[in-house]
Motif scaffolding. Structure first.
Motif, PDB file in Angstrom:
ATOM      1  N   GLY A   1      -1.323   5.389  -9.323  1.00  0.00           N
ATOM      2  CA  GLY A   1      -0.647   4.834  -8.410  1.00  0.00           C
ATOM      3  C   GLY A   1      -1.291   3.507  -7.829  1.00  0.00           C
ATOM      4  N   MET A   2      -2.664   3.793  -7.700  1.00  0.00           N
ATOM      5  CA  MET A   2      -3.296   2.355  -7.324  1.00  0.00           C
ATOM      6  C   MET A   2      -3.395   1.286  -8.271  1.00  0.00           C
ATOM      7  SD  MET A   2      -6.998   4.428  -6.127  1.00  0.00           S
ATOM      8  CE  MET A   2      -7.093   5.898  -5.218  1.00  0.00           C
ATOM      9  N   VAL A   3      -3.473   1.676  -9.464  1.00  0.00           N
ATOM     10  CA  VAL A   3      -3.553   0.660 -10.741  1.00  0.00           C
ATOM     11  C   VAL A   3      -1.872   0.031 -11.015  1.00  0.00           C
ATOM     12  CG1 VAL A   3      -3.897   0.237 -12.975  1.00  0.00           C
ATOM     13  CG2 VAL A   3      -5.607   1.697 -11.626  1.00  0.00           C
ATOM     14  N   LEU A   4      -1.068   0.908 -10.820  1.00  0.00           N
ATOM     15  CA  LEU A   4       0.443   0.574 -10.948  1.00  0.00           C
ATOM     16  C   LEU A   4       0.815  -0.388  -9.758  1.00  0.00           C
ATOM     17  CD1 LEU A   4       2.857   0.991 -12.475  1.00  0.00           C
ATOM     18  CD2 LEU A   4       3.684   2.717 -11.196  1.00  0.00           C
ATOM     19  N   VAL A   5       0.440  -0.075  -8.793  1.00  0.00           N
ATOM     20  CA  VAL A   5       0.711  -1.214  -7.774  1.00  0.00           C
ATOM     21  C   VAL A   5       0.104  -2.623  -8.052  1.00  0.00           C
ATOM     22  CG1 VAL A   5       0.545  -1.560  -5.216  1.00  0.00           C
ATOM     23  CG2 VAL A   5       1.187   0.566  -6.099  1.00  0.00           C
ATOM     24  N   MET A   6      -1.282  -2.532  -8.438  1.00  0.00           N
ATOM     25  CA  MET A   6      -1.756  -3.747  -8.692  1.00  0.00           C
ATOM     26  C   MET A   6      -1.238  -4.226  -9.852  1.00  0.00           C
ATOM     27  SD  MET A   6      -4.519  -4.013  -6.528  1.00  0.00           S
ATOM     28  CE  MET A   6      -3.259  -3.390  -5.292  1.00  0.00           C
ATOM     29  N   GLU A   7      -0.918  -3.647 -10.773  1.00  0.00           N
ATOM     30  CA  GLU A   7      -0.126  -4.683 -12.026  1.00  0.00           C
ATOM     31  C   GLU A   7       1.092  -4.783 -11.725  1.00  0.00           C
ATOM     32  OE1 GLU A   7      -1.836  -3.118 -16.211  1.00  0.00           O
ATOM     33  OE2 GLU A   7      -1.186  -1.323 -15.226  1.00  0.00           O
ATOM     34  N   LEU A   8       2.102  -4.083 -10.837  1.00  0.00           N
ATOM     35  CA  LEU A   8       3.371  -4.624 -10.445  1.00  0.00           C
ATOM     36  C   LEU A   8       3.422  -5.627  -9.516  1.00  0.00           C
ATOM     37  CD1 LEU A   8       5.177  -1.107  -9.904  1.00  0.00           C
ATOM     38  CD2 LEU A   8       5.717  -2.702 -11.718  1.00  0.00           C
ATOM     39  N   THR A   9       2.440  -5.696  -8.374  1.00  0.00           N
ATOM     40  CA  THR A   9       2.535  -6.915  -7.413  1.00  0.00           C
ATOM     41  C   THR A   9       1.779  -7.925  -7.892  1.00  0.00           C
ATOM     42  OG1 THR A   9       1.024  -5.593  -6.120  1.00  0.00           O
ATOM     43  CG2 THR A   9       3.210  -5.085  -5.924  1.00  0.00           C
ATOM     44  N   GLY A  10       0.704  -7.770  -8.490  1.00  0.00           N
ATOM     45  CA  GLY A  10      -0.502  -8.800  -8.494  1.00  0.00           C
ATOM     46  C   GLY A  10      -1.088  -8.782  -7.424  1.00  0.00           C
ATOM     47  N   ALA A  11      -1.215  -7.826  -6.371  1.00  0.00           N
ATOM     48  CA  ALA A  11      -1.842  -8.073  -4.974  1.00  0.00           C
ATOM     49  C   ALA A  11      -3.222  -7.479  -5.125  1.00  0.00           C
ATOM     50  CB  ALA A  11      -1.182  -7.474  -4.112  1.00  0.00           C
TER      51      ALA A  11
ATOM     52  N   ALA B   1       0.829  -1.254   0.082  1.00  0.00           N
ATOM     53  CA  ALA B   1       0.052  -0.042   0.023  1.00  0.00           C
ATOM     54  C   ALA B   1       0.659   1.227   0.054  1.00  0.00           C
ATOM     55  CB  ALA B   1      -0.795   0.028   1.273  1.00  0.00           C
ATOM     56  N   ALA B   2       1.942   1.289   0.725  1.00  0.00           N
ATOM     57  CA  ALA B   2       2.893   2.308   0.693  1.00  0.00           C
ATOM     58  C   ALA B   2       3.395   2.622  -0.725  1.00  0.00           C
ATOM     59  CB  ALA B   2       4.193   2.066   1.699  1.00  0.00           C
ATOM     60  N   MET B   3       3.490   1.934  -1.529  1.00  0.00           N
ATOM     61  CA  MET B   3       3.826   2.275  -2.848  1.00  0.00           C
ATOM     62  C   MET B   3       2.959   3.192  -3.628  1.00  0.00           C
ATOM     63  SD  MET B   3       5.103  -1.334  -4.543  1.00  0.00           S
ATOM     64  CE  MET B   3       5.950  -2.775  -3.500  1.00  0.00           C
ATOM     65  N   GLY B   4       1.637   2.795  -3.649  1.00  0.00           N
ATOM     66  CA  GLY B   4       0.566   3.567  -4.058  1.00  0.00           C
ATOM     67  C   GLY B   4       0.603   5.138  -3.280  1.00  0.00           C
ATOM     68  N   GLY B   5       0.822   5.022  -1.990  1.00  0.00           N
ATOM     69  CA  GLY B   5       0.845   6.220  -1.233  1.00  0.00           C
ATOM     70  C   GLY B   5       1.681   7.225  -1.247  1.00  0.00           C
ATOM     71  N   LEU B   6       3.106   6.730  -1.618  1.00  0.00           N
ATOM     72  CA  LEU B   6       4.156   7.511  -1.745  1.00  0.00           C
ATOM     73  C   LEU B   6       4.132   8.188  -3.416  1.00  0.00           C
ATOM     74  CD1 LEU B   6       6.472   9.034  -0.716  1.00  0.00           C
ATOM     75  CD2 LEU B   6       8.064   7.158  -1.186  1.00  0.00           C
ATOM     76  N   PHE B   7       3.464   7.256  -4.208  1.00  0.00           N
ATOM     77  CA  PHE B   7       3.325   7.502  -5.716  1.00  0.00           C
ATOM     78  C   PHE B   7       2.632   8.801  -5.704  1.00  0.00           C
ATOM     79  CE2 PHE B   7       1.823   7.486  -9.770  1.00  0.00           C
ATOM     80  CZ  PHE B   7       3.166   6.952 -10.805  1.00  0.00           C
TER      81      PHE B   7
ATOM     82  N   MET C   1      -6.075   1.463  -2.089  1.00  0.00           N
ATOM     83  CA  MET C   1      -6.871   2.664  -2.513  1.00  0.00           C
ATOM     84  C   MET C   1      -6.883   3.501  -1.091  1.00  0.00           C
ATOM     85  SD  MET C   1      -9.933   1.158  -4.726  1.00  0.00           S
ATOM     86  CE  MET C   1     -10.905   2.799  -4.986  1.00  0.00           C
ATOM     87  N   LEU C   2      -7.051   3.233  -0.005  1.00  0.00           N
ATOM     88  CA  LEU C   2      -7.420   3.927   1.156  1.00  0.00           C
ATOM     89  C   LEU C   2      -6.149   4.735   1.461  1.00  0.00           C
ATOM     90  CD1 LEU C   2      -9.493   4.527   3.399  1.00  0.00           C
ATOM     91  CD2 LEU C   2      -8.646   2.779   4.707  1.00  0.00           C
ATOM     92  N   ALA C   3      -4.862   3.973   1.444  1.00  0.00           N
ATOM     93  CA  ALA C   3      -3.637   4.438   1.813  1.00  0.00           C
ATOM     94  C   ALA C   3      -3.332   5.863   0.595  1.00  0.00           C
ATOM     95  CB  ALA C   3      -2.473   3.544   1.983  1.00  0.00           C
ATOM     96  N   THR C   4      -3.560   5.338  -0.512  1.00  0.00           N
ATOM     97  CA  THR C   4      -3.221   6.189  -1.673  1.00  0.00           C
ATOM     98  C   THR C   4      -4.005   7.462  -1.644  1.00  0.00           C
ATOM     99  OG1 THR C   4      -2.523   4.288  -3.072  1.00  0.00           O
ATOM    100  CG2 THR C   4      -3.000   6.452  -4.124  1.00  0.00           C
ATOM    101  N   ILE C   5      -5.066   7.446  -1.489  1.00  0.00           N
ATOM    102  CA  ILE C   5      -5.814   8.750  -1.403  1.00  0.00           C
ATOM    103  C   ILE C   5      -5.901   9.403  -0.226  1.00  0.00           C
ATOM    104  CG2 ILE C   5      -8.155   7.846  -0.392  1.00  0.00           C
ATOM    105  CD1 ILE C   5      -7.757  10.117  -3.443  1.00  0.00           C
ATOM    106  N   VAL C   6      -5.625   8.911   0.984  1.00  0.00           N
ATOM    107  CA  VAL C   6      -5.449   9.603   2.211  1.00  0.00           C
ATOM    108  C   VAL C   6      -4.059  10.390   1.954  1.00  0.00           C
ATOM    109  CG1 VAL C   6      -4.552   9.538   4.625  1.00  0.00           C
ATOM    110  CG2 VAL C   6      -6.745   8.293   3.762  1.00  0.00           C
ATOM    111  N   SER C   7      -3.023   9.621   1.413  1.00  0.00           N
ATOM    112  CA  SER C   7      -1.762  10.511   1.249  1.00  0.00           C
ATOM    113  C   SER C   7      -1.804  11.425   0.238  1.00  0.00           C
ATOM    114  CB  SER C   7      -0.716   9.273   0.459  1.00  0.00           C
ATOM    115  OG  SER C   7       0.548   9.999   0.122  1.00  0.00           O
ATOM    116  N   ASN C   8      -2.671  11.270  -0.696  1.00  0.00           N
ATOM    117  CA  ASN C   8      -2.782  12.582  -1.713  1.00  0.00           C
ATOM    118  C   ASN C   8      -3.387  13.862  -1.160  1.00  0.00           C
ATOM    119  OD1 ASN C   8      -4.786  13.432  -4.397  1.00  0.00           O
ATOM    120  ND2 ASN C   8      -2.335  13.252  -4.749  1.00  0.00           N
ATOM    121  N   MET C   9      -4.574  13.486  -0.294  1.00  0.00           N
ATOM    122  CA  MET C   9      -5.178  14.330   0.230  1.00  0.00           C
ATOM    123  C   MET C   9      -4.247  15.119   1.349  1.00  0.00           C
ATOM    124  SD  MET C   9      -8.657  12.498   0.957  1.00  0.00           S
ATOM    125  CE  MET C   9      -9.432  13.594   2.317  1.00  0.00           C
ATOM    126  N   VAL C  10      -3.512  14.597   2.151  1.00  0.00           N
ATOM    127  CA  VAL C  10      -2.586  15.106   3.246  1.00  0.00           C
ATOM    128  C   VAL C  10      -1.607  15.942   2.394  1.00  0.00           C
ATOM    129  CG1 VAL C  10      -0.756  14.540   4.831  1.00  0.00           C
ATOM    130  CG2 VAL C  10      -2.966  13.197   4.915  1.00  0.00           C
TER     131      VAL C  10
END
Length: 454
Positions: A376-386, A360-366, A394-403
């Motif tokens: 960031g959300m989609v890239l993490v899914m395609e990169l890791t298959g997770a 999740a941190a990958m998407g968040g920092l991205f 999604m939660l960590a990514t959008i909160v990171s962007n908002m902050v």
């Protein structure tokens, strides 16, 4: 040119970019492994002799990379993404005849030296340059050319990470101000990304580049991802500001002494680190997977975070060809693991939470640095298959962007483009002007946004 002709050109561009991207990827991997093996295994060097030879080789590669950039194509330095965005906005020119060979050769040298740089920036720049060549040959209109630049850049990202969907979304979200949106250009981007992905998968396989064995998280663990996102939002703002600060200070050093002094010093440091502390070198995709599947102590993870942060700043500030996507993802993975390890000292965590936080941190920092949460959300899914972790990511990514937005953070590529324009303006005889690209008001899609330059 009709729609059929334009789309055919987009497909051909995607195929060519896929071949170039795979060649660049394999070249970097081959050279990165070859020269250390030559010193240690073939020549039998060890100890001080090995570290000295490694320092000299890495320094020579870093200096050679910068020489190619400064002597033949100054715009080929760094990531290349700001250059493409500037070209799509009519502020920069893609001189593909010199950018293509220089970006490929200089990127090969800089990434193989061990510096903390990513291959995605060069492949995006190479892809857009191939697209510009195709646009020139077919004598496309200005709008079609801009659309094809986006298609070529998307194909480059698809080739770098085997992530075609994230590549399409990158154009939609990151270049929404510059992209000449229409059904014609939009389909062109998709076709180019698909063609590039087909070539990439046929030559390198269909396995995610950073596959990680992740399982779903219980809903009770979601607050940890919210907190992680808040932390990453602040880290992302600090990352961007430190990067610009580093670029400015290294440039002042270069103007006062020599632009080759700093890359020489970084090469001398990176060479021995390849053998002494490999975690501090290279883009970091392999490192991220390795760390995520190990149980390193908290203190060790914290040190790796600090070292990766410093080495990313130092490597990118040299001005050689190289991107920051991969270093950001590797740094984020380590931050996520550090956060999870520290949190576990206070609270009991469900099984595999460390791994989930790292992903999740990958998407968040991205999202906090690049300013493109959906990518960031989609890239993490395609990169890791997770895909089981879609909601936490999604939660960590959008909160990171908002902050990051709340703290006044701005997308790094937008900031870097403004910096380039401001530096060029300083050298002009006309009165100095400070450039600031303004994000315009737009409709919900962001596609019909206007463009302004102060």
């Amino acid at each position: 040119m009709g729609n059929g002709g334009y789309h055919m050109v987009a497909v051909l561009v995607g195929l060519a970019v896929g071949v170039a991207g795979v060649a660049f990827h394999l070249g970097v991997e081959g050279l990165t492994a070859a020269w250390p093996a030559l010193l240690r295994d073939t020549l039998g060097l060890a100890g001080t002799a090995l570290y000295t030879a490694a320092a000299l080789v890495a320094a020579a590669m870093a200096v050679a990379s910068l020489f190619l950039v400064r002597r033949f194509a100054p715009e080929a330095g760094g990531s290349g993404v700001p250059e493409i965005e500037g070209a799509m906005e009519g502020l920069r020119e893609v001189r593909w005849k010199r950018v293509l060979p220089v970006k490929f050769a200089a990127g090969l040298l800089s990434l193989s030296s061990g510096m903390v740089l990513g291959r995605e920036g060069p492949t995006i720049h190479i892809g857009a340059s191939i697209a510009k060549a195709a646009a020139d040959v077919t004598r496309m209109s200005s709008e079609d050319m801009r659309g094809l630049l986006a298609a070529g850049g998307a194909a480059g990202l698809a080739a770098a990470f085997n992530a075609p969907l994230a590549a399409v979304l990158f154009v939609i979200e990151e270049t929404r101000r510059q992209f000449p949106y229409s059904a014609r250009t939009y389909v062109g981007v998709i076709l180019a990304s698909l063609a590039s992905a087909v070539v990439t998968e046929s030559l390198t396989g269909n396995t995610p580049y950073m596959r990680l064995p992740a399982s779903a998280m219980p809903l009770t663990a979601l607050p940890a991802f919210v907190l992680l996102g808040a932390v990453l939002g602040a880290v992302g703002v600090g990352f961007n500001r430190t990067l610009v600060w580093s670029l400015d200070h290294v440039r002042r050093l270069g103007l006062a002494t020599s632009f080759y002094l700093f890359p020489l010093a970084i090469g001398l440091v990176v060479g021995p680190l390849i053998f002494l502390l490999p975690e501090a070198t290279q883009g970091g995709e392999v490192l991220a997977v390795q760390l995520a599947t190990e149980n390193r102590p908290l203190a060790v993870l914290a040190v790796i975070v600090l070292i990766r942060f410093v080495m990313t700043m130092a490597s990118y500030s040299t001005g050689v060809a190289g991107g920051i996507f991969a270093p950001i993802l590797a740094l984020a993975t380590t931050i996520g693991l550090t956060f999870g390890t520290a949190l576990e000292l206070v609270l009991p965590l469900p099984e595999n939470t460390h791994l989930a936080l790292a992903i999740a941190a990958m998407g968040g920092l991205f999202a906090a640095t690049i300013g493109a949460p959906l990518v960031g959300m989609v890239l993490v899914m395609e990169l890791t298959g997770a895909y089981a972790l879609l909601v936490p990511v999604m939660l960590a990514t959008i909160v990171s962007n908002m902050v990051a937005q709340a703290l006044g953070g701005r997308p790094i590529y937008e900031t870097l483009l403004e910096r380039t324009l401001a530096i060029e303006a300083e050298g002009q005889p006309a009165p100095r002007r400070r450039f600031r690209l303004r994000r315009p008001r737009s409709d919900l899609s962001g596609m019909a946004a206007s463009k302004t330059k102060e």
